[in-house]
Design a protein around this motif. Structure first.
Motif, PDB file in Angstrom:
ATOM      1  N   TYR A 190      22.882  -4.975   3.176  1.00 33.18           N
ATOM      2  CA  TYR A 190      21.642  -5.263   2.806  1.00 33.18           C
ATOM      3  C   TYR A 190      21.755  -6.579   1.615  1.00 33.18           C
ATOM      4  N   ASP A 191      22.844  -6.365   0.746  1.00 31.19           N
ATOM      5  CA  ASP A 191      23.256  -7.283  -0.129  1.00 31.19           C
ATOM      6  C   ASP A 191      23.339  -8.820   0.269  1.00 31.19           C
ATOM      7  N   SER A 193      23.086  -9.897   3.485  1.00 29.81           N
ATOM      8  CA  SER A 193      22.010 -10.315   4.353  1.00 29.81           C
ATOM      9  C   SER A 193      20.970 -10.954   3.509  1.00 29.81           C
ATOM     10  N   SER A 194      20.754 -10.379   2.456  1.00 34.32           N
ATOM     11  CA  SER A 194      20.029 -11.091   1.341  1.00 34.32           C
ATOM     12  C   SER A 194      20.347 -12.468   0.888  1.00 34.32           C
ATOM     13  N   ARG A 197      20.053 -14.570   3.929  1.00 30.05           N
ATOM     14  CA  ARG A 197      18.641 -15.016   4.212  1.00 30.05           C
ATOM     15  C   ARG A 197      17.968 -16.407   3.163  1.00 30.05           C
ATOM     16  N   SER A 198      18.529 -16.389   2.063  1.00 32.63           N
ATOM     17  CA  SER A 198      18.142 -17.210   1.024  1.00 32.63           C
ATOM     18  C   SER A 198      18.602 -18.675   1.197  1.00 32.63           C
ATOM     19  N   GLU A 215      16.878 -10.055   9.433  1.00 29.42           N
ATOM     20  CA  GLU A 215      15.745  -9.062   9.438  1.00 29.42           C
ATOM     21  C   GLU A 215      16.130  -7.676  10.101  1.00 29.42           C
ATOM     22  N   GLN A 218      18.481  -5.911   7.914  1.00 34.22           N
ATOM     23  CA  GLN A 218      17.834  -5.533   6.828  1.00 34.22           C
ATOM     24  C   GLN A 218      16.939  -4.160   7.106  1.00 34.22           C
ATOM     25  N   ARG A 222      17.133  -0.685   5.474  1.00 39.59           N
ATOM     26  CA  ARG A 222      16.123   0.003   4.807  1.00 39.59           C
ATOM     27  C   ARG A 222      15.809   1.456   5.574  1.00 39.59           C
ATOM     28  N   SER A 232      24.293  -2.768  -6.464  1.00 45.94           N
ATOM     29  CA  SER A 232      24.476  -4.025  -5.958  1.00 45.94           C
ATOM     30  C   SER A 232      26.123  -4.401  -6.724  1.00 45.94           C
TER      31      SER A 232
END
Length: 289
Positions: A190-191, A193-194, A197-198, A215, A218, A222, A232
């Protein structure tokens, strides 16, 4: 899938993303062999090829993306592991992507390569979730997390074509120390992938596909219901008395499995190198843990 056929004929040239020949030969075989070894020992179930193959493909695709600069500058002849089906959209010659005037096309090519690799993440997570032995799980989980981190670092990063990319030793040490359970895997994915994504530029021709796959990762994280407990390690650093050791050990197991970077003859890819790798990992693990 044509497993290994292209590697036999021309070991440094890959034509299509559907064949995944090189990636299968040097990494999926590795994963399948280890999975069978652990099954024979009674530690694990017998994993189907539908899980071991995607896991191996993901690891090696991450490797050839990250190590583009090393491969293209290999002497006496460049090693070309990016599939022609992708890079030929952006250049007449793969090395042309290293020239500054081709930076825009280089980035687009790189982003498509990363996006293609992201398609395997769901199967990789399913593969990891089926392990019963914590030590065996950790071995594969660390490889998964670091490869995903490499992809996040490489995405939209022109340095892949300029000087090469290297994940910081501190971050890799933290991954090694803190990756112990599936909850840790979900949190790390998740870290990363965030971060990925940015970095997505909506002007990129593959942006929608990239975002869709990010997504999906993620959502998978979730839906695990474990993120609320995740701290994190990207945002909050934690020191470790064992960082030097685990970083050295981690570099050893990640880079050793590629026979083209260790001097192991290509002809031994499916045989001797596996036994060398197995013994090296077991010896290191016994010595340090």
């Amino acid at each position: 899938m044509k497993r290994g056929s292209s590697v036999t004929k021309h070991s440094s040239y890959i034509e299509t993303i559907n064949d995944d020949e090189y990636c299968y030969a040097v990494s999926s075989i590795f994963v399948e062999a280890f999975a069978k070894l652990f099954h024979i020992s009674g530690e694990e179930m017998l994993f189907p090829d539908t899980l071991t193959t995607p896991f191996g493909l993901f690891l090696q695709q991450g490797d050839v993306i990250r190590d583009f600069w090393l491969d293209i500058n290999e002497t006496p002849k460049s090693l070309i592991f990016w599939p022609d089906e992708i890079w030929s959209k952006y250049a007449n010659n793969l090395k042309d992507l290293t020239y500054e005037e081709n930076s825009e096309n280089a980035i687009r090519c790189l982003n498509e390569m990363v996006t293609n690799a992201l398609a395997y993440v769901g199967d990789c997570v399913e593969f990891l979730s089926r392990f019963r032995n914590p030590s065996t799980f950790r071995f594969f989980a660390i490889l998964q997390v670091v490869t995903f981190g490499d992809l996040a670092l490489c995405y939209n990063n022109i340095q892949v074509f300029r000087t090469g990319i290297k994940t910081s030793e501190g971050l890799m040490a933290k991954v090694f120390v803190q990756t112990k359970t599936m909850e840790d895997v979900y949190g790390a994915l998740y870290d990363f992938s965030s971060i990925l994504r940015s970095k997505v530029d909506m002007n990129d021709p593959n942006a929608e596909t990239t975002i869709s796959r990010i997504e999906a990762v993620q959502k998978l994280c979730r839906d695990s219901g474990t993120l609320i407990k995740w701290k994190s390690y990207i945002i909050q650093s934690q020191s470790s008395h064992n960082q030097a050791l685990v970083t050295l050990f981690f570099f050893d197991i990640v880079h050793f499995h590629n026979p083209l970077r260790t001097g192991i003859p290509q002809s031994t890819t499916e045989h001797n190198w596996f036994n060398i790798l197995r013994n090296k990992i077991i010896d290191s693990y016994i010595e340090h843990y």
